[in-house]
Design an enzyme around this catalytic site. Sequence first.
Site, mmCIF file in Angstrom:
data_model
loop_
_atom_site.group_PDB
_atom_site.id
_atom_site.type_symbol
_atom_site.label_atom_id
_atom_site.label_comp_id
_atom_site.label_asym_id
_atom_site.label_seq_id
_atom_site.Cartn_x
_atom_site.Cartn_y
_atom_site.Cartn_z
ATOM 1 N N LYS A 13 10.261 8.044 -9.299
ATOM 2 C CA LYS A 13 11.488 8.846 -9.128
ATOM 3 C C LYS A 13 11.635 9.878 -10.254
ATOM 4 O O LYS A 13 11.855 11.060 -9.992
ATOM 5 C CB LYS A 13 12.738 7.941 -9.132
ATOM 6 C CG LYS A 13 12.770 6.907 -8.033
ATOM 7 C CD LYS A 13 14.042 6.069 -8.089
ATOM 8 C CE LYS A 13 14.202 5.242 -9.332
ATOM 9 N NZ LYS A 13 13.158 4.185 -9.514
ATOM 10 N N ARG A 88 22.756 2.763 -6.693
ATOM 11 C CA ARG A 88 21.862 1.620 -6.686
ATOM 12 C C ARG A 88 22.487 0.430 -5.965
ATOM 13 O O ARG A 88 21.861 -0.616 -5.834
ATOM 14 C CB ARG A 88 21.592 1.210 -8.128
ATOM 15 C CG ARG A 88 20.192 1.498 -8.603
ATOM 16 C CD ARG A 88 20.065 0.953 -10.016
ATOM 17 N NE ARG A 88 18.725 0.827 -10.436
ATOM 18 C CZ ARG A 88 18.044 1.760 -11.119
ATOM 19 N NH1 ARG A 88 18.590 2.916 -11.370
ATOM 20 N NH2 ARG A 88 16.823 1.511 -11.515
ATOM 21 N N ARG A 127 3.727 2.538 -18.053
ATOM 22 C CA ARG A 127 4.538 3.723 -18.376
ATOM 23 C C ARG A 127 4.732 3.831 -19.898
ATOM 24 O O ARG A 127 4.999 2.849 -20.565
ATOM 25 C CB ARG A 127 5.899 3.599 -17.687
ATOM 26 C CG ARG A 127 6.914 4.638 -18.145
ATOM 27 C CD ARG A 127 8.091 4.762 -17.221
ATOM 28 N NE ARG A 127 8.660 3.511 -16.786
ATOM 29 C CZ ARG A 127 9.490 3.396 -15.744
ATOM 30 N NH1 ARG A 127 9.835 4.465 -15.044
ATOM 31 N NH2 ARG A 127 9.964 2.227 -15.412
ATOM 32 N N ARG A 160 9.220 1.354 -22.838
ATOM 33 C CA ARG A 160 10.616 0.941 -22.665
ATOM 34 C C ARG A 160 10.719 -0.577 -22.793
ATOM 35 O O ARG A 160 9.847 -1.293 -22.320
ATOM 36 C CB ARG A 160 11.109 1.369 -21.268
ATOM 37 C CG ARG A 160 11.649 2.775 -21.239
ATOM 38 C CD ARG A 160 11.899 3.298 -19.859
ATOM 39 N NE ARG A 160 12.522 2.370 -18.916
ATOM 40 C CZ ARG A 160 12.851 2.697 -17.669
ATOM 41 N NH1 ARG A 160 12.631 3.932 -17.243
ATOM 42 N NH2 ARG A 160 13.398 1.825 -16.871
ATOM 43 N N ARG A 171 13.343 -6.687 -12.092
ATOM 44 C CA ARG A 171 13.937 -5.427 -11.613
ATOM 45 C C ARG A 171 13.540 -5.154 -10.165
ATOM 46 O O ARG A 171 14.350 -4.636 -9.386
ATOM 47 C CB ARG A 171 13.521 -4.267 -12.524
ATOM 48 C CG ARG A 171 14.277 -4.293 -13.858
ATOM 49 C CD ARG A 171 13.596 -3.477 -14.930
ATOM 50 N NE ARG A 171 13.421 -2.100 -14.553
ATOM 51 C CZ ARG A 171 12.427 -1.316 -14.968
ATOM 52 N NH1 ARG A 171 11.494 -1.801 -15.772
ATOM 53 N NH2 ARG A 171 12.377 -0.081 -14.587
HETATM 54 P P1 ADP Z 1 10.649 5.567 -11.760
HETATM 55 O O1 ADP Z 1 11.535 6.647 -12.348
HETATM 56 O O2 ADP Z 1 10.761 5.473 -10.276
HETATM 57 O O3 ADP Z 1 10.816 4.232 -12.425
HETATM 58 P P2 ADP Z 1 8.453 7.023 -13.052
HETATM 59 O O4 ADP Z 1 8.531 8.405 -12.528
HETATM 60 O O5 ADP Z 1 8.895 6.801 -14.454
HETATM 61 O O6 ADP Z 1 9.140 5.985 -12.022
HETATM 62 O O7 ADP Z 1 6.932 6.550 -12.887
HETATM 63 C C1 ADP Z 1 6.524 5.238 -13.287
HETATM 64 C C2 ADP Z 1 5.116 5.321 -13.921
HETATM 65 O O8 ADP Z 1 4.158 5.622 -12.889
HETATM 66 C C3 ADP Z 1 4.953 6.406 -14.969
HETATM 67 O O9 ADP Z 1 4.089 5.922 -15.972
HETATM 68 C C4 ADP Z 1 4.354 7.591 -14.200
HETATM 69 O O10 ADP Z 1 3.547 8.412 -15.037
HETATM 70 C C5 ADP Z 1 3.513 6.877 -13.139
HETATM 71 N N1 ADP Z 1 3.485 7.572 -11.838
HETATM 72 C C6 ADP Z 1 4.504 8.246 -11.232
HETATM 73 N N2 ADP Z 1 4.121 8.716 -10.017
HETATM 74 C C7 ADP Z 1 2.833 8.309 -9.834
HETATM 75 C C8 ADP Z 1 1.884 8.479 -8.777
HETATM 76 N N3 ADP Z 1 2.190 9.158 -7.644
HETATM 77 N N4 ADP Z 1 0.660 7.928 -8.924
HETATM 78 C C9 ADP Z 1 0.349 7.247 -10.063
HETATM 79 N N5 ADP Z 1 1.189 7.044 -11.098
HETATM 80 C C10 ADP Z 1 2.436 7.569 -10.993
HETATM 81 P P1 ADP Z 2 13.715 2.800 -13.020
HETATM 82 O O1 ADP Z 2 13.638 4.284 -12.780
HETATM 83 O O2 ADP Z 2 12.449 2.276 -13.575
HETATM 84 O O3 ADP Z 2 14.177 2.049 -11.832
HETATM 85 P P2 ADP Z 2 16.083 3.489 -14.549
HETATM 86 O O4 ADP Z 2 15.713 4.286 -15.738
HETATM 87 O O5 ADP Z 2 16.627 4.216 -13.369
HETATM 88 O O6 ADP Z 2 14.815 2.607 -14.140
HETATM 89 O O7 ADP Z 2 17.130 2.363 -14.924
HETATM 90 C C1 ADP Z 2 16.902 1.473 -15.998
HETATM 91 C C2 ADP Z 2 17.996 0.419 -15.991
HETATM 92 O O8 ADP Z 2 19.279 1.051 -16.191
HETATM 93 C C3 ADP Z 2 18.152 -0.360 -14.701
HETATM 94 O O9 ADP Z 2 17.259 -1.471 -14.620
HETATM 95 C C4 ADP Z 2 19.627 -0.797 -14.797
HETATM 96 O O10 ADP Z 2 19.785 -1.890 -15.694
HETATM 97 C C5 ADP Z 2 20.286 0.409 -15.433
HETATM 98 N N1 ADP Z 2 20.794 1.353 -14.415
HETATM 99 C C6 ADP Z 2 20.366 2.630 -14.204
HETATM 100 N N2 ADP Z 2 21.058 3.204 -13.199
HETATM 101 C C7 ADP Z 2 21.933 2.269 -12.757
HETATM 102 C C8 ADP Z 2 22.912 2.246 -11.717
HETATM 103 N N3 ADP Z 2 23.122 3.298 -10.903
HETATM 104 N N4 ADP Z 2 23.623 1.103 -11.540
HETATM 105 C C9 ADP Z 2 23.433 0.032 -12.337
HETATM 106 N N5 ADP Z 2 22.525 -0.019 -13.313
HETATM 107 C C10 ADP Z 2 21.776 1.093 -13.537
#
Ligand code: ADP
Ligand code: ADP
Length: 218
Positions: A13, A88, A127, A160, A171
Amino acid sequence: MRLVILGPPGAGKGTQAASIVKEYQVPHISTGDIFRDNIKRGTDLGKKAKSYMDEGGLVPDELVNEIVIDRIKQDDCKDGFLLDGFPRTTNQAVVLDAALEAMKTKLDRAINIQVDTDLLVNRATGRRVCPECGETYHISNNPPKEAGICDHDGAKLIQRDDDKEETVAKRISVYESQTAPLIDYYKGQGLLLNVNGSQEIDQVFEDIKKGLGESRNQ
Ligand code: ADP
Ligand code: ADP
């Protein structure tokens, strides 16, 4: 363009959000980034959010909703925004809809990044993020030019706290129970854009642009 981007932890995302906001020139509103920034600055909100985040649970709706609704009322959001990590829960989605309705507007699309579950743990545990500029890397899928160092500012990359394997598994299960129902919620509103997030980063973005373009031409 008023957008939300949905998907399980590690789906990509944040990575796609960075490209989308550049392309469509809208603010990127990431609730995860907002909380991490508050934790770094030691604010009350950060202190409250940290325990939930470290455990891999969700921060309670009442701490999240107001922040996001206040943010989308700001001037820079009047022509659009991209919400990443919000909503969420169904409650958050309902509160968002009501706030937009009060502002006499609505969402244009909900982008749903679909990724095979077996890829997610590797994506999240591999990541690495820059503590200075927030750029996201992956140790093997999307590495920086020099291992462990941010390409943009030379800062040392960090993992992280919630990207340890046990927390990632928690998660993902929280996502399944609390967030996945939003897919049907937005499908019911005719807003859902499913994208295959198991592809390479650039291809995922191409599919998003194509999907958003088609919706705009309708
Ligand atoms: P999210 O915000 O959904 O948790 P991230 O954008 O931070 O996900 O991506 C999670 C990890 O996967 C990061 O280390 C990122 O560089 C990697 N990543 C994101 N998109 C892809 C993809 N299409 N293929 C492989 N790795 C990816
Ligand atoms: P990811 O992209 O890997 O899913 P985020 O960076 O979006 O992780 O979120 C990290 C953490 O922050 C979540 O696991 C949750 O604890 C909290 N968080 C983020 N957005 C929300 C939301 N909209 N509602 C509740 N908790 C949230």
